[in-house]
Design an enzyme around this catalytic site. Structure first.
Site, PDB file in Angstrom:
ATOM      1  N   SER A 302      35.547  21.450  26.587  1.00 38.25           N
ATOM      2  CA  SER A 302      36.346  22.314  25.584  1.00 38.25           C
ATOM      3  C   SER A 302      36.734  20.705  24.190  1.00 38.25           C
ATOM      4  CB  SER A 302      37.286  22.406  26.410  1.00 38.25           C
ATOM      5  OG  SER A 302      38.352  23.111  25.124  1.00 38.25           O
ATOM      6  N   ASP A 390      32.480  32.484  28.736  1.00 43.74           N
ATOM      7  CA  ASP A 390      33.945  31.974  27.781  1.00 43.74           C
ATOM      8  C   ASP A 390      35.061  32.410  26.851  1.00 43.74           C
ATOM      9  OD1 ASP A 390      35.268  30.276  26.727  1.00 43.74           O
ATOM     10  OD2 ASP A 390      34.003  28.321  27.253  1.00 43.74           O
ATOM     11  N   HIS A 419      35.419  29.407  30.841  1.00 38.86           N
ATOM     12  CA  HIS A 419      35.570  27.786  30.259  1.00 38.86           C
ATOM     13  C   HIS A 419      35.753  26.714  31.447  1.00 38.86           C
ATOM     14  CE1 HIS A 419      36.544  25.225  27.105  1.00 38.86           C
ATOM     15  NE2 HIS A 419      37.685  25.279  27.343  1.00 38.86           N
TER      16      HIS A 419
END
Length: 440
Positions: A302, A390, A419
């Site tokens: 991320s 995601d 995610h």
């Protein structure tokens, strides 16, 4: 004692008599008509949703759904009924490279809502970024790193007894990584009889930048067990030793909205010191006497995936780059009616995506911080992993970054993940790291 015993016995008897369920009561599988979720622009896509409740196929239950470009779904739902446990959604096609999303939901017999999100790729290898690279991009960052390298680390070490034993030595370290920038890192160094050429014990180093927000760094022996020095960092100078309640109050006050802070200028933007600070963290790891002098790995997910690419592009010592679902890619995507990367700037429906300054001013600053421009500079082997479902770091934005990488690269795509990553992806990444180590 006598009052507690019957309760404990009752709980144990229930478990022994009825056992633990081995499956979820409601089972749902969404299957696109292309098994790999990939389509060419213009090809028609359908999504078959199969659902069972306690093993019984749903019959007559209404499936509500909406279909549109990812993160830009329409307000209204269409619906179709389950027949013999299946419902088919005609998702249609796209006229340009990108991702088509389907959000669907249905209610079970007890009234509980089941919902999921599925995204399909249309010619993703042709997705182009809207991000342009300023002519002085490299010069700007080289100057920033050069200035930061004038600052001494002034390391402060704190023992972590619970994570130190005959196999590992773990310490918390605070580092001065820029004129006004400090970071914390949890540093784990393996102890073994592996010897370097000079007779010293030596290991590859691994830097792990953090995801978004501010989370305490904790010890980990994952890379240590593989004979690697590992440091997970926290980028906001928040001391992880303080009590949780105090820490949570501090990070809320100190870090709220940091991704927008100082965006008026490339020199005042919050991420400038963060980017350079991560590069300096690599310098610190390479100053350790236990480093093998050759192998430097950066990996994270991320925001940490973004900082992985950025650090590998900025610091010439890095030899491997392994980002997972990187954020901060193709940041102006939403200005072009296409999903951009986290923090989803230029959207009104996401708190962190709002812009507090003139749009033109924000765009001018962000081109110096967009991961796509750092991806263009990568020269080291790169392993990237991401999923399609995601809704934090859009696969459109990740593909935009992937497509500009000219360094040797390997991708691991798991269409059904969001995610997060499957354990198999992490295992695959670790094996890739081992294969790319310089063992001379």
């Amino acid at each position: 004692m006598s009052a507690i015993l019957p309760v404990a016995m009752q709980a144990q008897t229930f478990q022994q008599e009825f056992g633990n369920p081995r499956k979820v009561f409601v089972e749902t599988v969404a299957m696109p008509n292309h098994a790999d979720s990939h389509y060419a622009v213009g090809q028609q896509a359908t999504l078959r949703v199969a659902a069972r409740e306690g093993g019984v196929p749903l019959q007559g239950t209404m499936l509500r759904y909406k279909v549109g470009p990812e993160m830009l779904l329409p307000e209204t739902y269409d619906s179709v009924a389950f027949v013999n446990g299946e419902a088919t959604i005609a998702m249609g096609t796209m006229t340009e490279p990108g991702f088509l999303a389907c959000q669907y939901e249905f209610k079970t017999a007890d009234g509980k809502k089941q919902t999921d999100l599925v995204k399909l790729a249309f010619s993703p290898d042709a997705i182009e970024s809207y991000t342009t690279m300023p002519k002085d991009f490299e010069q700007f960052w080289q100057k920033a790193l050069k200035e930061a390298r004038k600052v001494d680390f002034e390391p402060e070490y704190f023992d972590v007894p619970d994570a130190t034993n005959k196999t590992f030595k773990t310490r918390l370290v605070r580092l001065h990584v820029g004129k006004n920038k400090w970071i914390y890192g949890m540093l784990t160094i393996p102890l073994s009889n592996r010897r370097g050429a000079g007779g010293e014990t030596s290991f590859p180093v691994v830097l792990c930048p953090p995801g978004a927000g501010s989370t305490k760094v904790f010890p980990s022996d994952y890379f240590g067990r593989e004979g690697m020095i590992y440091m997970k960092i926290e980028i906001h100078d928040n001391d992880p030793r303080i009590p949780d309640a105090e820490y949570n109050a501090m990070r809320q006050k100190k870090c709220d909205g940091y991704m927008r802070r100082g965006m008026e200028s490339r020199d005042t933007y919050y991420y400038k010191d963060v980017y350079v600070g991560c590069a300096r963290a690599v310098d610190f790891l390479c100053s350790l006497p236990e480093w093998d002098g050759k192998n430097v790995i950066v990996t994270g997910g991320s925001q940490g995936g973004a900082l992985t690419i950025i650090t590998a592009a900025l610091n010439e010592k890095v030899t491997m780059c392994a980002p997972f679902y990187p954020a901060l890619c193709d940041l102006t995507g939403f200005l072009h009616q296409r999903a951009g990367g986290w923090p989803k700037f230029f959207t009104s429906w996401y708190k962190d995506g709002r812009i507090d300054i003139a749009q033109e001013q924000a765009v001018e600053t962000l081109q110096y911080f967009d991961v796509v421009n750092f991806a263009r500079l990568l020269k080291v082997p790169t392993f990237m992993s991401w999923g399609y479902n995601d809704d934090t770091c859009s696969p459109t934005s990740v593909w935009a970054a992937w497509n500009v990488i000219t360094a040797p690269k390997e991708k691991d795509i798991t269409p059904s993940s969001g995610h997060w990553r499957f354990p198999t992806s992490q295992t695959k990444c670790l094996e890739w790291m081992k294969q790319n180590l310089d063992r001379r």
